[in-house]
Design an enzyme around this catalytic site. Structure first.
Site, mmCIF file in Angstrom:
data_model
loop_
_atom_site.group_PDB
_atom_site.id
_atom_site.type_symbol
_atom_site.label_atom_id
_atom_site.label_comp_id
_atom_site.label_asym_id
_atom_site.label_seq_id
_atom_site.Cartn_x
_atom_site.Cartn_y
_atom_site.Cartn_z
ATOM 1 N N CYS A 1 0.877 -1.192 0.000
ATOM 2 C CA CYS A 1 0.000 0.000 0.000
ATOM 3 C C CYS A 1 0.903 1.228 0.000
ATOM 4 O O CYS A 1 0.967 1.968 0.970
ATOM 5 C CB CYS A 1 -0.915 -0.001 1.217
ATOM 6 S SG CYS A 1 -1.853 -1.532 1.451
ATOM 7 N N ALA B 1 1.534 4.214 -1.953
ATOM 8 C CA ALA B 1 1.370 5.645 -2.223
ATOM 9 C C ALA B 1 1.202 6.443 -0.922
ATOM 10 O O ALA B 1 0.565 5.965 0.018
ATOM 11 C CB ALA B 1 0.161 5.867 -3.133
ATOM 12 N N PRO B 2 1.807 7.640 -0.846
ATOM 13 C CA PRO B 2 2.537 8.348 -1.909
ATOM 14 C C PRO B 2 4.002 7.949 -2.072
ATOM 15 O O PRO B 2 4.704 8.547 -2.884
ATOM 16 C CB PRO B 2 2.426 9.808 -1.478
ATOM 17 C CG PRO B 2 2.377 9.743 0.014
ATOM 18 C CD PRO B 2 1.625 8.491 0.346
ATOM 19 N N GLY B 3 4.501 6.982 -1.308
ATOM 20 C CA GLY B 3 5.808 6.425 -1.591
ATOM 21 C C GLY B 3 6.922 6.709 -0.611
ATOM 22 O O GLY B 3 8.044 6.229 -0.792
ATOM 23 N N GLY B 4 6.642 7.460 0.441
ATOM 24 C CA GLY B 4 7.704 7.858 1.372
ATOM 25 C C GLY B 4 8.461 6.695 1.981
ATOM 26 O O GLY B 4 9.694 6.716 2.080
ATOM 27 N N ASP C 1 -4.030 -4.278 -6.471
ATOM 28 C CA ASP C 1 -4.896 -4.235 -5.293
ATOM 29 C C ASP C 1 -4.272 -5.087 -4.185
ATOM 30 O O ASP C 1 -4.030 -6.282 -4.381
ATOM 31 C CB ASP C 1 -6.280 -4.761 -5.657
ATOM 32 C CG ASP C 1 -7.303 -4.579 -4.550
ATOM 33 O OD1 ASP C 1 -6.901 -4.407 -3.381
ATOM 34 O OD2 ASP C 1 -8.513 -4.617 -4.861
ATOM 35 N N CYS D 1 -1.127 4.187 10.967
ATOM 36 C CA CYS D 1 -0.975 5.470 11.659
ATOM 37 C C CYS D 1 -2.216 5.702 12.516
ATOM 38 O O CYS D 1 -2.765 6.796 12.579
ATOM 39 C CB CYS D 1 -0.729 6.623 10.687
ATOM 40 S SG CYS D 1 -1.974 6.801 9.397
#
Length: 435
Positions: free
Chosen positions: A257, A259-262, A308, A377
């Site tokens: 999962c 995105a955004p890729g950090g 997915d 989070c």
């Protein structure tokens, strides 16, 4: 001439009407107007201040209104909240300016209510901040820190009153900005010097290659160090999650999962940009974000692909490390997205089942002896410990490991904003038994 209060009003009104994300809404308004840093700072302070303090403001406003707040039109209520926020929480703004500017806004957007707004705000100014009695701790904390009562009560039951106060107190005000050094091209000391050239102050943190920066009103994406790919913005807790992944150079890593890729960027840096790091997301536009960021940082082992996380794809093969940073309630990041603390409890009821399904699917990709990380989070045992305990009970080929042994020897670790400086975060680590 830019009117910061007017812009803040319009941004809050759009947020309320569209039920959008606060950060995206504010960014849109800040980019639309040519403002001095001081005006941008005021707009941001008013915008986030009103959102963060909505329950507190409404409790105080309701003391002086004859009819329920729900009967007020949105324009009048937002202007009242803006005025009350300035009076109760912004010491540097004179009371007269807070009241008079609010009345001016009312005459423009809801002239019928200008007299009521003037009268109520003057009473707020006279009586200052009012709070309920502490005999009902959840109700008191709900108003004191502007958070739904059910969430305050949940945290009291799960983490205790002291931690609940810590979580809530850390959720107010502007959060610190942390960045991750792109160690494939620059050192932390060198980045500090580069940031200084951009007029940005920075300092080292307890985590290697993580800096806390003060932008001093500058846009991060306009910094020359950012454009050169020397760093990416990433909270400390998110960086600790990647440290728990413990990816090594030459390994194969799946970020389900992404995105955004950090987290993928940090993992690629730990891997010295050697190996293969596959990043997945359901939506093409979000995958594009991952790949664009990787290109800016020069991390060519990252391959963003539409997929997915709930669907197993045998053709992908196996990985040494799999990261499942699953969709969650976000209750650990309310200081960044304060609208989250106003969600109804039933909105979050279906999350644990989705989270478990992603974790179970992610486990199928893990090699013998490989590592699986589950993270959120969220500060919620239903989304965290309960999901992981269910996973262990139903998957005997995995054993728990301490994800961050220098911080805790426990297999599941909850990072608290008032203790660990970063966002509220949960990390669990599992290892597939060797064949």
């Amino acid at each position: 001439m830019v009117n910061a209060r007017k812009i803040a009003f319009e941004a809050i009104l759009k947020l309320e009407r569209d039920a959008a994300f606060s950060n995206l809404t504010l960014d849109g308004f800040l980019s639309r107007y040519d403002m001095e840093p001081r005006d941008k700072a005021l707009v941001s302070a008013l915008f986030y201040g009103v959102i963060e303090s909505k329950i507190t403001l409404d409790y105080n406003l309701s003391l002086y209104l004859q009819k329920p707040l729900a009967k007020l039109k949105p324009e009048a209520l937002i202007i009242l909240r803006l005025g009350a926020y300035q009076l109760l929480f912004m010491d540097k703004i004179p009371s007269s300016a807070a009241v008079n500017e609010s009345v001016k806004l009312a005459k423009k957007y809801c002239s019928y209510a200008s007299g009521i707004i003037n009268a109520v705000l003057r009473k707020i100014d006279k009586n200052k901040l009012c709070l309920p009695d502490k005999s009902d701790m959840a109700s008191y904390l709900s108003v004191r820190y502007s958070c739904e009562r059910w969430l305050c009560n949940k945290w009291i039951n799960e983490y205790g009153p002291e931690n609940t106060v810590g979580i809530l107190s850390a959720s107010t005000g502007s959060p610190d900005t942390f960045v991750r050094v792109n160690t494939t091209v620059i050192s932390a000391d060198e980045l500090t010097e580069e940031l200084q050239k951009d007029g940005v102050d920075s300092e080292k943190t307890y985590l290697d290659n993580a800096l806390k920066i003060k932008l001093n009103g500058r846009d991060v994406e306009k910094l020359s160090a950012y454009k050169k790919g020397y760093f990416h913005v990433q909270d400390l807790s998110s960086q600790l999650c990647v440290r728990a992944l413990d990816a090594k150079a030459g390994e194969t890593v799946f970020d389900l999962c992404s995105a955004p890729g950090g987290k993928a960027y940090t993992a690629a840096e730990y891997m010295e940009n050697k190996g293969a790091l596959f990043c997945f997301d359901k939506y093409e536009n979000r995958v594009r974000l991952i790949n664009d960021g990787a290109a800016r940082l020069g991390l060519d082992i990252i391959k963003g692909t539409v997929s997915d996380a709930l669907v197993y794809r045998s053709e992908l093969g196996k990985a040494d490390r799999v990261l499942c940073d699953v969709p969650c309630s976000g209750t650990g990041i309310i200081r960044r997205k304060p609208e989250i603390k106003y969600k109804a409890e039933n909105e979050l009821a279906g999350l644990p089942e989705i989270q478990y399904s992603i974790l179970k699917n992610g486990a199928r990709y893990v090699k013998s002896g490989g590592r699986l990380i589950y993270s959120t989070c969220a500060l919620s045992k239903n989304e965290n410990e309960c999901v992981c305990e269910r996973f262990l009970s139903e998957n005997s080929d995995f054993v728990p490991l301490a994800p961050l042994p220098d911080i805790s020897d426990k297999a599941f670790i909850t990072l608290m904003p008032h203790i660990n400086s970063g966002d509220g975060f949960f990390i669990a680590c599992f290892e597939r038994k060797s064949d």
